[in-house]
Design an enzyme around this catalytic site. Structure first.
Site, PDB file in Angstrom:
ATOM      1  N   GLY A 223       1.789   5.237  -1.841  1.00 49.53           N
ATOM      2  CA  GLY A 223       2.494   6.620  -2.308  1.00 49.53           C
ATOM      3  C   GLY A 223       3.357   6.802  -3.859  1.00 49.53           C
ATOM      4  O   GLY A 223       2.024   6.865  -4.412  1.00 49.53           O
ATOM      5  N   SER A 224       3.890   7.442  -3.988  1.00 45.62           N
ATOM      6  CA  SER A 224       4.519   7.856  -5.611  1.00 45.62           C
ATOM      7  C   SER A 224       4.650   6.308  -6.015  1.00 45.62           C
ATOM      8  O   SER A 224       4.573   5.907  -5.846  1.00 45.62           O
ATOM      9  CB  SER A 224       5.605   8.967  -5.303  1.00 45.62           C
ATOM     10  OG  SER A 224       6.307   8.251  -4.855  1.00 45.62           O
ATOM     11  N   THR A 225       4.821   6.734  -8.040  1.00 39.69           N
ATOM     12  CA  THR A 225       4.439   6.224  -8.296  1.00 39.69           C
ATOM     13  C   THR A 225       5.965   5.665  -8.379  1.00 39.69           C
ATOM     14  O   THR A 225       6.294   4.681  -8.912  1.00 39.69           O
ATOM     15  CB  THR A 225       4.414   6.733  -9.623  1.00 39.69           C
ATOM     16  OG1 THR A 225       2.712   7.138  -9.846  1.00 39.69           O
ATOM     17  CG2 THR A 225       5.058   5.873 -11.342  1.00 39.69           C
ATOM     18  N   THR A 227       8.355   5.516  -6.132  1.00 36.72           N
ATOM     19  CA  THR A 227       8.588   4.372  -5.007  1.00 36.72           C
ATOM     20  C   THR A 227       7.961   3.781  -5.434  1.00 36.72           C
ATOM     21  O   THR A 227       8.050   1.765  -5.042  1.00 36.72           O
ATOM     22  CB  THR A 227       7.824   4.764  -4.112  1.00 36.72           C
ATOM     23  OG1 THR A 227       8.577   6.500  -3.861  1.00 36.72           O
ATOM     24  CG2 THR A 227       8.398   4.745  -2.494  1.00 36.72           C
ATOM     25  N   GLY A 228       6.335   3.123  -5.649  1.00 35.59           N
ATOM     26  CA  GLY A 228       5.794   2.154  -6.085  1.00 35.59           C
ATOM     27  C   GLY A 228       6.295   1.412  -6.785  1.00 35.59           C
ATOM     28  O   GLY A 228       6.772  -0.213  -7.447  1.00 35.59           O
ATOM     29  N   GLU A 245      -1.483   1.767  -4.455  1.00 33.33           N
ATOM     30  CA  GLU A 245      -2.072   3.193  -4.584  1.00 33.33           C
ATOM     31  C   GLU A 245      -0.677   4.411  -4.777  1.00 33.33           C
ATOM     32  O   GLU A 245      -0.098   4.146  -4.162  1.00 33.33           O
ATOM     33  CB  GLU A 245      -3.423   3.516  -3.302  1.00 33.33           C
ATOM     34  CG  GLU A 245      -4.297   2.116  -3.963  1.00 33.33           C
ATOM     35  CD  GLU A 245      -5.266   2.254  -4.609  1.00 33.33           C
ATOM     36  OE1 GLU A 245      -5.287   3.573  -5.256  1.00 33.33           O
ATOM     37  OE2 GLU A 245      -6.789   1.624  -4.736  1.00 33.33           O
ATOM     38  N   CYS A 279      -4.032  13.213  -3.797  1.00 33.53           N
ATOM     39  CA  CYS A 279      -3.879  11.763  -4.990  1.00 33.53           C
ATOM     40  C   CYS A 279      -4.641  12.096  -5.676  1.00 33.53           C
ATOM     41  O   CYS A 279      -4.364  11.979  -7.366  1.00 33.53           O
ATOM     42  CB  CYS A 279      -3.903  10.099  -4.420  1.00 33.53           C
ATOM     43  SG  CYS A 279      -5.090   9.505  -3.554  1.00 33.53           S
TER      44      CYS A 279
HETATM   45  P1  NAD Z   1       6.320   8.183  -1.680  1.00 38.78           P
HETATM   46  O1  NAD Z   1       6.377   7.236  -2.334  1.00 38.78           O
HETATM   47  O2  NAD Z   1       7.609   8.955  -0.907  1.00 38.78           O
HETATM   48  O3  NAD Z   1       6.193   7.771   0.196  1.00 38.78           O
HETATM   49  C1  NAD Z   1       4.754   6.213   0.877  1.00 38.78           C
HETATM   50  C2  NAD Z   1       5.639   5.965   1.873  1.00 38.78           C
HETATM   51  O4  NAD Z   1       6.583   4.944   1.339  1.00 38.78           O
HETATM   52  C3  NAD Z   1       5.993   6.568   3.082  1.00 38.78           C
HETATM   53  O5  NAD Z   1       6.407   6.087   4.159  1.00 38.78           O
HETATM   54  C4  NAD Z   1       8.016   6.054   2.708  1.00 38.78           C
HETATM   55  O6  NAD Z   1       8.177   5.952   3.874  1.00 38.78           O
HETATM   56  C5  NAD Z   1       7.535   4.880   1.869  1.00 38.78           C
HETATM   57  N1  NAD Z   1       8.763   4.406   1.117  1.00 38.78           N
HETATM   58  C6  NAD Z   1      10.029   5.004   0.744  1.00 38.78           C
HETATM   59  N2  NAD Z   1      10.897   4.296  -0.035  1.00 38.78           N
HETATM   60  C7  NAD Z   1       9.754   3.331  -0.472  1.00 38.78           C
HETATM   61  C8  NAD Z   1      11.224   2.569  -0.569  1.00 38.78           C
HETATM   62  N3  NAD Z   1      12.258   2.321  -0.987  1.00 38.78           N
HETATM   63  N4  NAD Z   1      10.439   0.862  -0.589  1.00 38.78           N
HETATM   64  C9  NAD Z   1       9.134   1.176   0.337  1.00 38.78           C
HETATM   65  N5  NAD Z   1       8.535   1.682   1.079  1.00 38.78           N
HETATM   66  C10 NAD Z   1       8.805   3.415   0.837  1.00 38.78           C
HETATM   67  O7  NAD Z   1       5.023   9.587  -1.893  1.00 38.78           O
HETATM   68  P2  NAD Z   1       4.764  10.457  -1.245  1.00 38.78           P
HETATM   69  O8  NAD Z   1       5.346  11.354  -0.888  1.00 38.78           O
HETATM   70  O9  NAD Z   1       4.815   9.909   1.393  1.00 38.78           O
HETATM   71  O10 NAD Z   1       3.197  10.366  -0.884  1.00 38.78           O
HETATM   72  C11 NAD Z   1       2.970  11.857  -2.177  1.00 38.78           C
HETATM   73  C12 NAD Z   1       2.228  10.556  -2.971  1.00 38.78           C
HETATM   74  O11 NAD Z   1       0.986   9.860  -3.007  1.00 38.78           O
HETATM   75  C13 NAD Z   1       1.941  11.269  -4.065  1.00 38.78           C
HETATM   76  O12 NAD Z   1       2.113  10.725  -5.257  1.00 38.78           O
HETATM   77  C14 NAD Z   1       0.383  10.643  -4.081  1.00 38.78           C
HETATM   78  O13 NAD Z   1      -0.676  11.037  -5.281  1.00 38.78           O
HETATM   79  C15 NAD Z   1       0.798   9.606  -3.941  1.00 38.78           C
HETATM   80  N6  NAD Z   1      -1.021   8.995  -2.978  1.00 38.78           N
HETATM   81  C16 NAD Z   1      -1.468   7.934  -3.212  1.00 38.78           C
HETATM   82  C17 NAD Z   1      -2.828   7.665  -3.286  1.00 38.78           C
HETATM   83  C18 NAD Z   1      -3.879   6.772  -3.768  1.00 38.78           C
HETATM   84  O14 NAD Z   1      -4.616   6.369  -2.845  1.00 38.78           O
HETATM   85  N7  NAD Z   1      -3.433   6.517  -5.237  1.00 38.78           N
HETATM   86  C19 NAD Z   1      -2.657   8.086  -1.552  1.00 38.78           C
HETATM   87  C20 NAD Z   1      -2.365   9.475  -1.911  1.00 38.78           C
HETATM   88  C21 NAD Z   1      -1.077   9.608  -2.161  1.00 38.78           C
END
Ligand code: NAD
Length: 475
Positions: A223-225, A227-228, A245, A279
């Protein structure tokens, strides 16, 4: 057309589970709610973790051959249901049908390919007195959290290695794209013993509840940095293992010796594939001044000629932005670009309804502008002019992100030298968006922590266990 809420269930302990509350699922091409998905309660989460914990006790003892057979069965089921899953995928994710089906078939292939990996036993000493073996043993119950841009493939990147290594899994799709994954949970019920593979869905509160749950040994998060960082903080409380990731702001450096007409279409796809919600998409395109105008004009022609619309209608190459918050973020970035006087070159007209944004090129904005510095994760691509190689490499590297990058040149040796100077986990030369089941994807800097895919990615679902075996029994 609204689908009955009851038609989507979670999979816990091998059975379908419904919930009293639901989350709405919208079709991004219309903005309308077309289905509902279960909203897991705290009890559902406990139930899933407990089932996975029970199942772990026997799954970890199965042979790797048995686990491979189960994963191959699951891969075959994905393939057999590709058409059905692809239609559902289009409705919730927005991508045109061909691309949706390609993801399902790609995920099936990926899962199968993962079963070609083996978990090695390293021997670090084999002397007259003893043999020292390093085994890689499973961790326990893994929490998998997936985003909405590649909901099926990125889920399979977790399912395959987590289960192959002998762990059990509780998987959570994004609240924006839960349905295809819930359906996959249902289809896989016969592939694995009850509790080995669980799928739960819910709203924004579910992810944080999962990362805080004491029953998980590891969190595998994509997911996003932003949230990471939260995931890492939460995991720190009880030192759960993590793989993150995360986001990227990938640079492509285009040298003056490229054949502009030959590479333009590939460069365009590398930036706008999946409506630029990739991503590892090119998010900053650095073009040498000698070819800047020509390549910019070719890319603009391609943008004007590319049909963007409802993925369910034939002929559209790209769909909408996947969800409303992301749509608002992209519009905000464009407003900022306009307000600061940047030149925007728009592509073909897009539908009024839904979350559509025209494919947009930004003509040589200043390096410090938001559109260059931020990950747009939508169809807005800054084109930047360069003259000096050292300077452009420094600009490409001047980012908190370090996911991937690309170098384009007729001189592959020169491009390879440049590739070695980019601070990213992956670099492509004269290609883009490539990954394989045998090659780690590992974001540098704030693009990730750990890696997925390949043997290294598989071993992230294990821990080393060293055993010292005497040759002469002293006991
Ligand atoms: P996001 O971080 O908003 O959400 C990702 C997931 O995390 C979702 O399932 C969401 O419900 C969950 N989530 C949200 N808040 C959380 C928390 N506090 N604790 C635990 N889980 C939580 O990201 P998004 O908008 O769904 O995805 C887009 C982002 O993902 C972009 O920044 C993209 O670059 C990145 N991405 C990275 C890769 C990679 O392999 N590096 C691949 C695909 C997407």
């Amino acid at each position: 057309m609204a689908t009955a809420a009851a038609s989507y269930q979670m999979t816990i302990d091998g059975k379908g589970v419904s919930t009293p509350a639901h989350i709405d699922v919208r079709n991004p091409a219309t903005g309308e709610v077309f289905a509902q998905a279960p909203a897991a309660t705290a009890k559902d989460l406990d139930h899933a973790v407990a089932a996975a914990k029970r199942a772990f006790e026997s799954w970890k003892l199965t042979s790797i051959a048995e686990r491979k057979a189960a994963l191959n069965k699951a891969a075959a089921i994905l393939k057999a249901h590709a058409d059905e899953l692809a239609s559902l995928f289009v409705a919730e994710q927005g991508r045109p049908l061909a691309g949706a089906k390609a993801e399902i078939l790609g995920a099936s292939m990926w899962m199968q390919a993962t079963t070609l990996l083996d978990i090695p036993v390293e021997v670090t000493e084999d002397s007259d007195t003893r043999r020292v073996e390093v085994h890689h043993v499973p961790l326990g119950v893994v929490c998998g959290i997936v985003p909405w841009n590649f909901p099926v493939l990125l889920a399979v990147w977790k399912i395959g290695p987590a289960l192959l290594a002998g762990n059990t899994l509780v998987l959570k799709p994004s609240p924006f794209t839960p349905l295809t994954t819930l359906r996959i949970g249902e289809l896989f019920r016969d592939c694995f013993p009850a509790g080995v593979f669980n799928v739960i869905s819910g709203g924004d509160d579910l992810g944080p509840r999962m990362t805080a749950h004491k029953g998980f040994a590891k969190i595998s998060f994509t997911g996003s940095t932003a949230t990471g960082r939260r995931v890492m903080e939460s995991a720190a409380k009880d030192l759960k293992r993590i793989t993150l990731e995360l986001g990227g702001n990938d640079a492509a450096i285009i040298l003056p010796d490229v054949d502009v007409d030959a590479v333009a279409a590939q460069l365009f796809e590398g930036a706008f594939h999946n409506t630029a919600q990739v991503c590892v998409a090119t998010k900053r395109m650095y073009i040498h001044a000698d070819i800047y105008d020509r390549l910019r004009d070719r890319l603009h022609e391609l943008a004007k000629a590319t049909p963007v619309g409802d993925g369910a209608q034939q002929g559209n190459r790209y769909g909408p932005v996947q969800n409303e918050p992301q749509y608002r973020r992209v519009l905000n970035l464009l407003e900022d670009a306009r307000a600061t006087g940047l030149t925007l070159l728009e592509g073909s007209a897009v539908p009024e309804a839904g979350y559509f944004v025209p494919l947009t090129l930004v003509d040589n904005p200043p390096e410090a502008s938001r559109v260059v510095q931020e990950e747009a994760f939508g169809p807005v691509l800054p084109l930047l002019k360069w003259n000096d190689l050292d300077d452009v490499i420094a600009r490409a590297n001047d980012s908190d992100y370090g996911l991937a990058g690309a170098v384009w040149s007729a001189d592959v040796a020169k491009a390879t030298e440049i590739a070695h100077r980019l601070d990213t986990g992956t670099v492509w030369i004269n290609q883009n968006l490539q990954s394989t089941p045998f090659t780690p994807l590992a974001g540098a800097k704030q693009s990730g922590f750990g890696q997925e895919n390949g043997l290294a990615g598989l071993l992230e679902f294990t821990r080393p266990k060293s055993i010292f075996i005497p040759k002469v029994n002293a006991a």
